[in-house]
Scaffold this motif. Sequence first.
Motif, PDB file in Angstrom:
ATOM      1  N   LEU A   1     -14.698  90.812 -41.655  1.00  0.00           N
ATOM      2  CA  LEU A   1     -14.185  91.742 -42.669  1.00  0.00           C
ATOM      3  C   LEU A   1     -14.495  93.185 -42.311  1.00  0.00           C
ATOM      4  O   LEU A   1     -13.691  94.085 -42.566  1.00  0.00           O
ATOM      5  CB  LEU A   1     -14.770  91.398 -44.043  1.00  0.00           C
ATOM      6  CG  LEU A   1     -14.216  90.120 -44.677  1.00  0.00           C
ATOM      7  CD1 LEU A   1     -14.966  89.774 -45.954  1.00  0.00           C
ATOM      8  CD2 LEU A   1     -12.720  90.264 -44.970  1.00  0.00           C
TER       9      LEU A   1
ATOM     10  N   GLU B   1     -12.163  95.091 -39.716  1.00  0.00           N
ATOM     11  CA  GLU B   1     -10.943  95.738 -40.173  1.00  0.00           C
ATOM     12  C   GLU B   1     -11.191  97.166 -40.646  1.00  0.00           C
ATOM     13  O   GLU B   1     -10.394  98.053 -40.397  1.00  0.00           O
ATOM     14  CB  GLU B   1     -10.348  94.957 -41.347  1.00  0.00           C
ATOM     15  CG  GLU B   1      -9.842  93.592 -40.937  1.00  0.00           C
ATOM     16  CD  GLU B   1      -9.814  92.653 -42.120  1.00  0.00           C
ATOM     17  OE1 GLU B   1      -9.781  93.119 -43.266  1.00  0.00           O
ATOM     18  OE2 GLU B   1      -9.842  91.438 -41.876  1.00  0.00           O
ATOM     19  N   GLN B   2     -12.284  97.314 -41.385  1.00  0.00           N
ATOM     20  CA  GLN B   2     -12.606  98.621 -41.949  1.00  0.00           C
ATOM     21  C   GLN B   2     -14.037  98.612 -42.454  1.00  0.00           C
ATOM     22  O   GLN B   2     -14.543  97.575 -42.833  1.00  0.00           O
ATOM     23  CB  GLN B   2     -11.668  98.938 -43.115  1.00  0.00           C
ATOM     24  CG  GLN B   2     -11.652  97.868 -44.187  1.00  0.00           C
ATOM     25  CD  GLN B   2     -10.778  98.249 -45.372  1.00  0.00           C
ATOM     26  OE1 GLN B   2     -11.119  99.113 -46.171  1.00  0.00           O
ATOM     27  NE2 GLN B   2      -9.630  97.618 -45.455  1.00  0.00           N
TER      28      GLN B   2
ATOM     29  N   LEU C   1     -10.525  86.298 -50.708  1.00  0.00           N
ATOM     30  CA  LEU C   1      -9.988  85.296 -49.787  1.00  0.00           C
ATOM     31  C   LEU C   1      -9.747  83.989 -50.537  1.00  0.00           C
ATOM     32  O   LEU C   1      -8.960  83.158 -50.121  1.00  0.00           O
ATOM     33  CB  LEU C   1     -10.929  85.074 -48.607  1.00  0.00           C
ATOM     34  CG  LEU C   1     -11.021  86.229 -47.600  1.00  0.00           C
ATOM     35  CD1 LEU C   1     -11.975  85.865 -46.463  1.00  0.00           C
ATOM     36  CD2 LEU C   1      -9.646  86.550 -47.006  1.00  0.00           C
TER      37      LEU C   1
ATOM     38  N   GLN D   1     -10.684  77.524 -43.446  1.00  0.00           N
ATOM     39  CA  GLN D   1     -10.018  78.619 -44.163  1.00  0.00           C
ATOM     40  C   GLN D   1     -10.515  79.983 -43.675  1.00  0.00           C
ATOM     41  O   GLN D   1      -9.739  80.915 -43.511  1.00  0.00           O
ATOM     42  CB  GLN D   1     -10.235  78.478 -45.663  1.00  0.00           C
ATOM     43  CG  GLN D   1      -9.515  77.271 -46.231  1.00  0.00           C
ATOM     44  CD  GLN D   1      -9.612  77.207 -47.745  1.00  0.00           C
ATOM     45  OE1 GLN D   1      -9.014  77.994 -48.455  1.00  0.00           O
ATOM     46  NE2 GLN D   1     -10.360  76.239 -48.253  1.00  0.00           N
TER      47      GLN D   1
ATOM     48  N   LEU E   1      -9.004  80.593 -40.337  1.00  0.00           N
ATOM     49  CA  LEU E   1      -7.598  80.944 -40.485  1.00  0.00           C
ATOM     50  C   LEU E   1      -7.457  82.409 -40.901  1.00  0.00           C
ATOM     51  O   LEU E   1      -6.566  83.114 -40.416  1.00  0.00           O
ATOM     52  CB  LEU E   1      -6.929  80.031 -41.513  1.00  0.00           C
ATOM     53  CG  LEU E   1      -5.420  80.204 -41.635  1.00  0.00           C
ATOM     54  CD1 LEU E   1      -4.719  79.892 -40.328  1.00  0.00           C
ATOM     55  CD2 LEU E   1      -4.858  79.329 -42.748  1.00  0.00           C
ATOM     56  N   ALA E   2      -8.345  82.846 -41.780  1.00  0.00           N
ATOM     57  CA  ALA E   2      -8.298  84.245 -42.233  1.00  0.00           C
ATOM     58  C   ALA E   2      -8.457  85.213 -41.058  1.00  0.00           C
ATOM     59  O   ALA E   2      -8.003  86.346 -41.114  1.00  0.00           O
ATOM     60  CB  ALA E   2      -9.372  84.492 -43.278  1.00  0.00           C
ATOM     61  N   PHE E   3      -9.107  84.756 -40.002  1.00  0.00           N
ATOM     62  CA  PHE E   3      -9.325  85.616 -38.832  1.00  0.00           C
ATOM     63  C   PHE E   3      -8.526  85.169 -37.622  1.00  0.00           C
ATOM     64  O   PHE E   3      -8.806  85.599 -36.501  1.00  0.00           O
ATOM     65  CB  PHE E   3     -10.823  85.665 -38.495  1.00  0.00           C
ATOM     66  CG  PHE E   3     -11.659  86.265 -39.590  1.00  0.00           C
ATOM     67  CD1 PHE E   3     -11.286  87.468 -40.183  1.00  0.00           C
ATOM     68  CD2 PHE E   3     -12.807  85.636 -40.031  1.00  0.00           C
ATOM     69  CE1 PHE E   3     -12.048  88.032 -41.203  1.00  0.00           C
ATOM     70  CE2 PHE E   3     -13.573  86.194 -41.050  1.00  0.00           C
ATOM     71  CZ  PHE E   3     -13.196  87.388 -41.636  1.00  0.00           C
ATOM     72  N   LEU E   4      -7.533  84.315 -37.838  1.00  0.00           N
ATOM     73  CA  LEU E   4      -6.785  83.770 -36.708  1.00  0.00           C
ATOM     74  C   LEU E   4      -6.025  84.860 -35.958  1.00  0.00           C
ATOM     75  O   LEU E   4      -5.738  84.726 -34.774  1.00  0.00           O
ATOM     76  CB  LEU E   4      -5.818  82.677 -37.181  1.00  0.00           C
ATOM     77  CG  LEU E   4      -5.264  81.759 -36.089  1.00  0.00           C
ATOM     78  CD1 LEU E   4      -6.371  80.989 -35.407  1.00  0.00           C
ATOM     79  CD2 LEU E   4      -4.229  80.800 -36.643  1.00  0.00           C
ATOM     80  N   GLY E   5      -5.736  85.946 -36.654  1.00  0.00           N
ATOM     81  CA  GLY E   5      -5.076  87.074 -36.007  1.00  0.00           C
ATOM     82  C   GLY E   5      -5.883  87.679 -34.869  1.00  0.00           C
ATOM     83  O   GLY E   5      -5.332  88.334 -33.992  1.00  0.00           O
ATOM     84  N   TYR E   6      -7.179  87.437 -34.890  1.00  0.00           N
ATOM     85  CA  TYR E   6      -8.041  87.954 -33.817  1.00  0.00           C
ATOM     86  C   TYR E   6      -8.151  86.988 -32.638  1.00  0.00           C
ATOM     87  O   TYR E   6      -8.764  87.308 -31.626  1.00  0.00           O
ATOM     88  CB  TYR E   6      -9.449  88.246 -34.364  1.00  0.00           C
ATOM     89  CG  TYR E   6      -9.481  89.384 -35.358  1.00  0.00           C
ATOM     90  CD1 TYR E   6      -9.018  90.645 -34.991  1.00  0.00           C
ATOM     91  CD2 TYR E   6      -9.958  89.201 -36.641  1.00  0.00           C
ATOM     92  CE1 TYR E   6      -9.045  91.702 -35.896  1.00  0.00           C
ATOM     93  CE2 TYR E   6      -9.990  90.247 -37.550  1.00  0.00           C
ATOM     94  CZ  TYR E   6      -9.525  91.493 -37.171  1.00  0.00           C
ATOM     95  OH  TYR E   6      -9.544  92.528 -38.059  1.00  0.00           O
TER      96      TYR E   6
ATOM     97  N   ARG F   1      -3.797  80.039 -30.682  1.00  0.00           N
ATOM     98  CA  ARG F   1      -3.698  79.821 -32.136  1.00  0.00           C
ATOM     99  C   ARG F   1      -3.153  78.455 -32.491  1.00  0.00           C
ATOM    100  O   ARG F   1      -3.654  77.778 -33.388  1.00  0.00           O
ATOM    101  CB  ARG F   1      -2.809  80.902 -32.754  1.00  0.00           C
ATOM    102  CG  ARG F   1      -3.463  82.252 -32.732  1.00  0.00           C
ATOM    103  CD  ARG F   1      -2.572  83.324 -33.307  1.00  0.00           C
ATOM    104  NE  ARG F   1      -3.082  84.642 -32.954  1.00  0.00           N
ATOM    105  CZ  ARG F   1      -2.400  85.775 -33.071  1.00  0.00           C
ATOM    106  NH1 ARG F   1      -1.156  85.750 -33.516  1.00  0.00           N
ATOM    107  NH2 ARG F   1      -2.941  86.920 -32.729  1.00  0.00           N
TER     108      ARG F   1
ATOM    109  N   LEU G   1       2.993  76.354 -41.288  1.00  0.00           N
ATOM    110  CA  LEU G   1       2.274  77.357 -40.502  1.00  0.00           C
ATOM    111  C   LEU G   1       2.510  77.133 -39.003  1.00  0.00           C
ATOM    112  O   LEU G   1       2.753  78.083 -38.254  1.00  0.00           O
ATOM    113  CB  LEU G   1       0.772  77.241 -40.772  1.00  0.00           C
ATOM    114  CG  LEU G   1       0.106  78.328 -41.586  1.00  0.00           C
ATOM    115  CD1 LEU G   1      -1.380  78.068 -41.680  1.00  0.00           C
ATOM    116  CD2 LEU G   1       0.349  79.703 -40.957  1.00  0.00           C
TER     117      LEU G   1
ATOM    118  N   GLY H   1       5.965  78.141 -38.039  1.00  0.00           N
ATOM    119  CA  GLY H   1       6.016  79.602 -37.958  1.00  0.00           C
ATOM    120  C   GLY H   1       5.375  80.109 -36.684  1.00  0.00           C
ATOM    121  O   GLY H   1       5.877  81.057 -36.054  1.00  0.00           O
ATOM    122  N   GLU H   2       4.302  79.476 -36.298  1.00  0.00           N
ATOM    123  CA  GLU H   2       3.579  79.882 -35.093  1.00  0.00           C
ATOM    124  C   GLU H   2       4.425  79.648 -33.848  1.00  0.00           C
ATOM    125  O   GLU H   2       4.475  80.480 -32.944  1.00  0.00           O
ATOM    126  CB  GLU H   2       2.273  79.096 -35.009  1.00  0.00           C
ATOM    127  CG  GLU H   2       1.246  79.669 -34.061  1.00  0.00           C
ATOM    128  CD  GLU H   2       0.844  81.082 -34.433  1.00  0.00           C
ATOM    129  OE1 GLU H   2       0.682  81.358 -35.639  1.00  0.00           O
ATOM    130  OE2 GLU H   2       0.717  81.912 -33.518  1.00  0.00           O
TER     131      GLU H   2
END
Lengths: 170, 170
Positions: free
Chosen positions: B9, B12-13, B27, B88, B91-96, B102, B159, B162-163
């Motif tokens: 978290l 991100e910022q 979340l 979960q 998944l919330a950080f799967l963008g990294y 993935r 999901l 989509g991937e």
Amino acid sequence: MLDFAILGLLREQPRHGYELKRALGDLGFWQVSFGSLYPALRRLEKQGFIEAAKGEGRRKAYRVTEPGRIRFGEMLLESGDDSDRDFQLRLAFLGYVAPQSRLGVLEDRRTALQDRLHGARRSFRGARSGARNPDRYRMALMERRVRSTEADIAWLDELIAGERSAAAGA
Amino acid sequence: MLDFAILGLLREQPRHGYELKRALGDLGFWQVSFGSLYPALRRLEKQGFIEAAKGEGRRKAYRVTEPGRIRFGEMLLESGDDSDRDFQLRLAFLGYVAPQSRLGVLEDRRTALQDRLHGARRSFRGARSGARNPDRYRMALMERRVRSTEADIAWLDELIAGERSAAAGA
DNA sequence: TAAAGCATGTAAGAGGTTACATGATTGG
DNA sequence: CCAATCATGTAACCTCTTACATGCTTTA
């Protein structure tokens, strides 16, 4: 909570530790470890809520005592910690709750799920239109939460309907 | 696991403790307490993974350091504890996670859910035809488990689809 | 001006897990 | 006969919660 589960399962029939672990696991939502289970059994025995009737071989079959039955009855009425696991455990023992009180338990749960649903929908909508960049995966997570809460409410409603018709039949 | 969430978290910022608690709660699957969060922040700071940049008033905004970023990258690859919450969070950080990895994460989860579904169906069928008296409420519990696992798999499949199309588009 | 929310922190303890130790019984 | 499963138990540890303590800021 573990004590509650143990007393409830032993109320049905005497069981030894290993069997209790399986019975608990079979409920589907709690894989308790031996390191947690065996000390709990000793504790409950020392408190006089259960007693060991020697089983076959090295098995130690426990059964509930009368004080244990009373304690279980008390725990059944105490309000739990509002977690999913707590509700599921209570539902597993709802048969021991007085029939006229069962509907109340289910309806309280429904209210809690409704609240959760509102929260989930709010975050979901908020993420789509908010300042935060709505990460693809987190959006999926939020959508899942909305959907599964809705499904849980629908499932609960079936239970509630069943309960009402059971009450009407009796 | 809390450390992982915090690092993710903060990546991100910058955020202060109170804000982190809200972000984590948003979340949807983890309401962490301050008694757990603040000591974790101190620990991470002492380890050099995060640092406090003084915020407005008494707020202490933390940001990730370079070692913290590296640590987060490692944690992203470590295999978790297989719990729902762990998935979960991942998944919330799967963008990294690297795009080509993935799909693997999602498919591993799918396999685990398939296993769960088999187990749930087995207990469900077993309870209907078995020696044990199938308590009305426990049957409902088992049915719920089957249904919600099926729903989770369906959601995961969306999901995954989509991937795949995202991978094809890139 | 009182209440609600913001904000940080500590201490004690509940409740659990993992790893270890031990050994019998059953099935391939 | 070897592996898996059955069976009980302990010790160390970890994670997180609850309860407490403090005090500022916003809003009704």
